[in-house]
Design an enzyme around this catalytic site. Structure first.
Site, PDB file in Angstrom:
ATOM      1  N   ALA A 153       0.832  -7.272   4.617  1.00  0.00           N
ATOM      2  CA  ALA A 153       0.270  -8.050   3.500  1.00  0.00           C
ATOM      3  C   ALA A 153       0.524  -9.543   3.727  1.00  0.00           C
ATOM      4  O   ALA A 153      -0.345 -10.380   3.455  1.00  0.00           O
ATOM      5  CB  ALA A 153       0.884  -7.591   2.176  1.00  0.00           C
ATOM      6  N   GLY A 210       4.914  -6.591   5.457  1.00  0.00           N
ATOM      7  CA  GLY A 210       4.683  -7.536   6.554  1.00  0.00           C
ATOM      8  C   GLY A 210       3.196  -7.683   6.834  1.00  0.00           C
ATOM      9  O   GLY A 210       2.702  -8.780   7.117  1.00  0.00           O
ATOM     10  N   ASP A 266      -1.980  -1.971   9.866  1.00  0.00           N
ATOM     11  CA  ASP A 266      -2.164  -1.970   8.406  1.00  0.00           C
ATOM     12  C   ASP A 266      -2.702  -3.296   7.854  1.00  0.00           C
ATOM     13  O   ASP A 266      -2.947  -3.411   6.652  1.00  0.00           O
ATOM     14  CB  ASP A 266      -0.820  -1.686   7.709  1.00  0.00           C
ATOM     15  CG  ASP A 266      -0.358  -0.259   7.936  1.00  0.00           C
ATOM     16  OD1 ASP A 266      -1.201   0.598   8.258  1.00  0.00           O
ATOM     17  OD2 ASP A 266       0.860  -0.014   7.793  1.00  0.00           O
ATOM     18  N   LYS A 275       0.838  -1.222   0.000  1.00  0.00           N
ATOM     19  CA  LYS A 275       0.000   0.000   0.000  1.00  0.00           C
ATOM     20  C   LYS A 275       0.859   1.253   0.000  1.00  0.00           C
ATOM     21  O   LYS A 275       2.032   1.237   0.377  1.00  0.00           O
ATOM     22  CB  LYS A 275      -0.931   0.014   1.209  1.00  0.00           C
ATOM     23  CG  LYS A 275      -0.244  -0.103   2.590  1.00  0.00           C
ATOM     24  CD  LYS A 275       0.254   1.205   3.172  1.00  0.00           C
ATOM     25  CE  LYS A 275       1.037   1.008   4.457  1.00  0.00           C
ATOM     26  NZ  LYS A 275       1.758   2.187   4.900  1.00  0.00           N
ATOM     27  N   VAL A 302      11.043  -4.706   2.062  1.00  0.00           N
ATOM     28  CA  VAL A 302      11.037  -5.021   3.494  1.00  0.00           C
ATOM     29  C   VAL A 302      11.329  -3.743   4.288  1.00  0.00           C
ATOM     30  O   VAL A 302      12.251  -2.995   3.941  1.00  0.00           O
ATOM     31  CB  VAL A 302      12.097  -6.106   3.806  1.00  0.00           C
ATOM     32  CG1 VAL A 302      12.190  -6.362   5.302  1.00  0.00           C
ATOM     33  CG2 VAL A 302      11.765  -7.398   3.069  1.00  0.00           C
TER      34      VAL A 302
HETATM   35  O1  C5P Z   1       0.515  -1.812  14.291  1.00  0.00           O
HETATM   36  P1  C5P Z   1       1.942  -1.979  13.892  1.00  0.00           P
HETATM   37  O2  C5P Z   1       2.559  -3.190  14.512  1.00  0.00           O
HETATM   38  O3  C5P Z   1       2.166  -1.862  12.441  1.00  0.00           O
HETATM   39  O4  C5P Z   1       2.709  -0.734  14.543  1.00  0.00           O
HETATM   40  C1  C5P Z   1       4.073  -0.754  14.825  1.00  0.00           C
HETATM   41  C2  C5P Z   1       4.403   0.395  15.767  1.00  0.00           C
HETATM   42  O5  C5P Z   1       4.223   1.640  15.099  1.00  0.00           O
HETATM   43  C3  C5P Z   1       3.538   0.489  17.005  1.00  0.00           C
HETATM   44  O6  C5P Z   1       4.031  -0.329  18.040  1.00  0.00           O
HETATM   45  C4  C5P Z   1       3.644   1.972  17.344  1.00  0.00           C
HETATM   46  O7  C5P Z   1       4.864   2.231  17.988  1.00  0.00           O
HETATM   47  C5  C5P Z   1       3.712   2.617  15.984  1.00  0.00           C
HETATM   48  N1  C5P Z   1       2.374   3.048  15.524  1.00  0.00           N
HETATM   49  C6  C5P Z   1       1.800   4.180  16.101  1.00  0.00           C
HETATM   50  N2  C5P Z   1       0.551   4.596  15.690  1.00  0.00           N
HETATM   51  C7  C5P Z   1      -0.119   3.925  14.724  1.00  0.00           C
HETATM   52  C8  C5P Z   1       0.452   2.793  14.092  1.00  0.00           C
HETATM   53  C9  C5P Z   1       1.708   2.379  14.529  1.00  0.00           C
HETATM   54  O8  C5P Z   1       2.398   4.797  16.977  1.00  0.00           O
HETATM   55  N3  C5P Z   1      -1.337   4.360  14.355  1.00  0.00           N
END
Ligand code: C5P
Length: 326
Positions: free
Chosen positions: A119, A117, A151, A23, A110
């Protein structure tokens, strides 16, 4: 006794092949850090034609192999892997007692800010749900997806969507036409949490230097997607969308990787380029072009300059079953 009976290993192994897209965040407004460690977002996603392919086959345990163009040796093969976590989460949610082998073929960069990841996780959920015949519906899969990462639900959904909350509360958005992208990769990925931390730092510095604003403001909400943005999407005109592209989080990516800002300024001037923005947390930069031919030519020129440039178009569909054998 027939040969087939003598050699049961020759029986076709059930397998499910699922494909899920990467995306680009066409718009990304970021609010303050919440108590749960996440930032409130106001975002528009577009799924693009760089795909992760996941082939699931039955196994007693949970195993994973990763291959593909995009630096597979940097991808963990244990429980840190989001596809592995997705398969285990589905097994736990449904009481399924077997395992799976996941063969992941990567094309999304990556740690590039394009949701590769995520996806993988979306594809693994769909593939295991099919392979194990666990029959979870869309809503339950979405729920599991949201717990795996912000995501992941969009990788299931695909197309064009507005995301709020952590980016996981999705509404489909109307979009006309096909958009032609050139994606410029960086040699080294960026960690998403590190980019959010850098963003917090930049925001705090801005407030420090504006004490009046600082005193007046308590919480900052994400910049909302303006109505004109949706008009651009509906117009099908790449120039209109190009002018509307915005990523607040790129302030954090620029702090960690200043050369990204220079790259955007440099390439933005090229003929046929109508917009440029860091994709999600970066470091991949997405350039929108006026035409497919223009995008091909730009990618070629950038490669001649020694950069890694990929071509993609969007929007494309979300995670879907490509084939099943049973
Ligand atoms: O949800 P995901 O594992 O992709 O997010 C990785 C990290 O990115 C989260 O632990 C957080 O630190 C940060 N994040 C955030 N706010 C979001 C999405 C991600 O702070 N809306």
């Amino acid at each position: 006794m027939s040969i087939a009976e003598e050699q049961p290993d020759d029986e076709p192994v059930p397998r499910v092949h699922v494909r899920a897209p990467g995306k680009i965040n066409l718009f990304l407004g970021v609010g303050d850090l919440d108590e749960d460690g996440y930032h409130a977002l106001s975002t528009v996603f577009q799924a693009v034609s760089l795909y992760e392919d996941v082939v699931a086959t039955p196994a007693d345990d949970f195993t994973i192999a990763v291959s593909g163009a995009a630096a597979p040796d940097t991808v963990p093969l244990d429980d840190r892997n989001l596809a592995m976590r997705a398969a285990k989460a589905l097994a736990a949610a449904t009481g399924y007692e077997g395992g799976v082998h996941l063969d992941v073929r990567k094309s999304v960069p990556v740690a590039g800010g394009m949701g590769g990841g995520s996806a993988d996780a979306a594809a693994a959920l769909l593939a295991c749900n099919e392979l194990w015949r666990t029959g979870l519906d869309h809503a339950r899969l979405h729920e599991l997806a949201a717990r795996l990462g912000a995501d992941v639900p969009f990788a299931l959904m695909g197309g064009t969507a507005v995301g709020s909350g952590r980016g996981d509360v999705l509404t489909a958005a109307l979009s006309r036409g096909r958009y032609e992208w050139v994606l410029v990769l960086d040699d080294e990925g960026l960690s998403t949490p590190a980019v959010y931390r850098a963003f917090d730092l930049v925001t705090a510095e801005e407030r420090e230097s504006d004490p009046v604003g600082h005193a007046q403001r308590r919480r900052r909400d994400p910049v909302q997607v303006p109505p004109s943005f949706f008009e651009s999407l509906l117009s099908g005109d790449p120039s209109a969308l190009g002018r509307s592209l915005r990523n607040q989080l790129q302030a954090g990516s620029f702090r960690l990787r200043p050369q990204l800002e220079e790259l955007i300024q440099h390439v933005r001037r090229a003929e046929d380029v109508v917009g440029g923005v860091v994709s999600g947390s970066g470091p991949t930069v997405a350039f929108l072009c006026a035409s497919a031919a223009g995008a091909d030519a730009l990618a070629e020129r950038l490669r001649e300059q020694g950069r890694t440039a990929l071509r993609a178009h969007g929007p494309v569909r979300g995670a879907h079953v490509v084939s099943t054998e049973s």
